[in-house]
Design an enzyme around this catalytic site. Sequence first.
Site, PDB file in Angstrom:
ATOM      1  N   CYS A 133       0.949  -1.013  -0.081  1.00 28.20           N
ATOM      2  CA  CYS A 133       0.012  -0.239   0.093  1.00 28.20           C
ATOM      3  C   CYS A 133       0.919   1.178  -0.048  1.00 28.20           C
ATOM      4  O   CYS A 133       1.700   1.341   0.906  1.00 28.20           O
ATOM      5  CB  CYS A 133      -0.639  -0.044   1.240  1.00 28.20           C
ATOM      6  SG  CYS A 133      -2.013   1.554   1.322  1.00 28.20           S
ATOM      7  N   CYS A 148     -11.459  13.831   5.582  1.00 31.49           N
ATOM      8  CA  CYS A 148     -12.388  12.605   5.808  1.00 31.49           C
ATOM      9  C   CYS A 148     -12.337  12.746   7.652  1.00 31.49           C
ATOM     10  O   CYS A 148     -11.117  12.654   8.175  1.00 31.49           O
ATOM     11  CB  CYS A 148     -11.805  11.307   5.448  1.00 31.49           C
ATOM     12  SG  CYS A 148     -11.872  11.468   3.478  1.00 31.49           S
ATOM     13  N   LEU A 162     -16.039   4.920  -0.142  1.00 27.08           N
ATOM     14  CA  LEU A 162     -17.236   5.441  -0.002  1.00 27.08           C
ATOM     15  C   LEU A 162     -17.946   5.732   1.213  1.00 27.08           C
ATOM     16  O   LEU A 162     -18.215   7.060   1.619  1.00 27.08           O
ATOM     17  CB  LEU A 162     -18.615   4.463  -0.826  1.00 27.08           C
ATOM     18  CG  LEU A 162     -19.946   4.683  -1.020  1.00 27.08           C
ATOM     19  CD1 LEU A 162     -19.843   5.642  -2.014  1.00 27.08           C
ATOM     20  CD2 LEU A 162     -20.712   3.647  -1.546  1.00 27.08           C
ATOM     21  N   CYS A 198     -10.150   9.709   9.387  1.00 24.65           N
ATOM     22  CA  CYS A 198      -8.946   9.153   8.853  1.00 24.65           C
ATOM     23  C   CYS A 198      -7.676   9.895   9.434  1.00 24.65           C
ATOM     24  O   CYS A 198      -7.729  11.048   9.632  1.00 24.65           O
ATOM     25  CB  CYS A 198      -8.979   9.598   7.637  1.00 24.65           C
ATOM     26  SG  CYS A 198      -7.546   8.814   6.364  1.00 24.65           S
ATOM     27  N   CYS A 256      -2.717  15.074   3.444  1.00 29.86           N
ATOM     28  CA  CYS A 256      -3.903  14.753   2.782  1.00 29.86           C
ATOM     29  C   CYS A 256      -4.676  16.072   2.963  1.00 29.86           C
ATOM     30  O   CYS A 256      -4.817  16.372   4.417  1.00 29.86           O
ATOM     31  CB  CYS A 256      -4.743  13.478   3.124  1.00 29.86           C
ATOM     32  SG  CYS A 256      -6.088  13.120   2.230  1.00 29.86           S
ATOM     33  N   SER A 279      -6.997   4.088  -5.492  1.00 28.54           N
ATOM     34  CA  SER A 279      -8.308   4.410  -4.722  1.00 28.54           C
ATOM     35  C   SER A 279      -8.631   5.914  -5.097  1.00 28.54           C
ATOM     36  O   SER A 279      -7.561   6.791  -5.016  1.00 28.54           O
ATOM     37  CB  SER A 279      -8.181   4.028  -3.474  1.00 28.54           C
ATOM     38  OG  SER A 279      -9.068   4.370  -2.466  1.00 28.54           O
TER      39      SER A 279
END
Length: 347
Positions: free
Chosen positions: A103, A114, A216, A117, A110, A192
């Site tokens: 990964c 979210c 999602l 996260c 980022c 992703s």
Amino acid sequence: MQSLYDFNYEQIQQYALDQGWKKFRGHQIFQWLYRKRVQSIDEMSDISKECRDFLKENFIVNPCKIVDKQVSSDGTTKYLFELTDGALVESVLMIYDYGKSVCVSSQVGCNMGCDFCASGLLKKRRDLTSGEMVAQVLSVQKDLDETDDRVSHVVVMGTGEPFDNYEHVMNFAKTINHDLGLGIGGRHITISTCGIVPKILAFAQAKTQYNLAISLHAPNDTLRNKLMPINKAYPLEELMKALKVYTDLNNRRLTFEYILLKGINDQQIHADQLADLIRGINAYVNLIPYNEVDEHGYRSVDRKSAMVFYDRLMKKGIRATIRKEHGGDIDAACGQLRAKEEKKRMG
């Protein structure tokens, strides 16, 4: 200084021609990087000293240095890399029955915000170059070389939003997919996105063999707006239209990633709404146990609750899996190890 890993195969050949060298010189450099996996330009022994000196003046090989490595009891290995500007990024090696999967992170931090996260605990500083992503995979591969093993799958699901760094991510995938690169099959590379619609449409037009996964995590706009700010820019109706374009053009199966958050998105009504949302699309749902992050306060569901949600989807005709948990005894969530090291550095 730029890394030689930033060039894909065609680009390194063109660069050689631009310098007045033979095209084959680019081929040789690429072979040294990926087949022989050299760590320095001096090791490229069949290239003239003049050419090597020029390369050393203008390029480095590996832009990543391993600063920490955590190994879980299940074999999951988390790598913390320092880049040439001092920035930190993470990668994770996961072991499955079908092979070894890495990964990869695509950004330093980022900005998607979210709510659950760990990646967003530290805001985006910059995009990663394709070479910095390649270096993550190669660093893991060099560890596996010691046991004659290989990276078989790559997922771009680490820190960052891949489609917010679209060009570099696509260039990275091209290099690791190339027969003379790491030779990882296109169908073994998954990218992703949380739902950047214009880039989904661009990806649809590119018609690659790479897999597309959609983060999602909520089956309706109200809940998704709360959990994922991107939904305010590209709500579910717009996202689903873009995904229909993708599946029509590519005839590829989608993956919907759905992290189960206790008491938030894990009820029967959510399973029913999710089934209604994606019915008719060639897709399956990957249900993910949540790696808890202290700063956010969300909690993971237990195995029994996950199975109830899974069973409800299956009864509604929606294919689903529950992802095996990896690295429960290390800093497993994306961004956790990096955030810990950043705090340590700030004293």
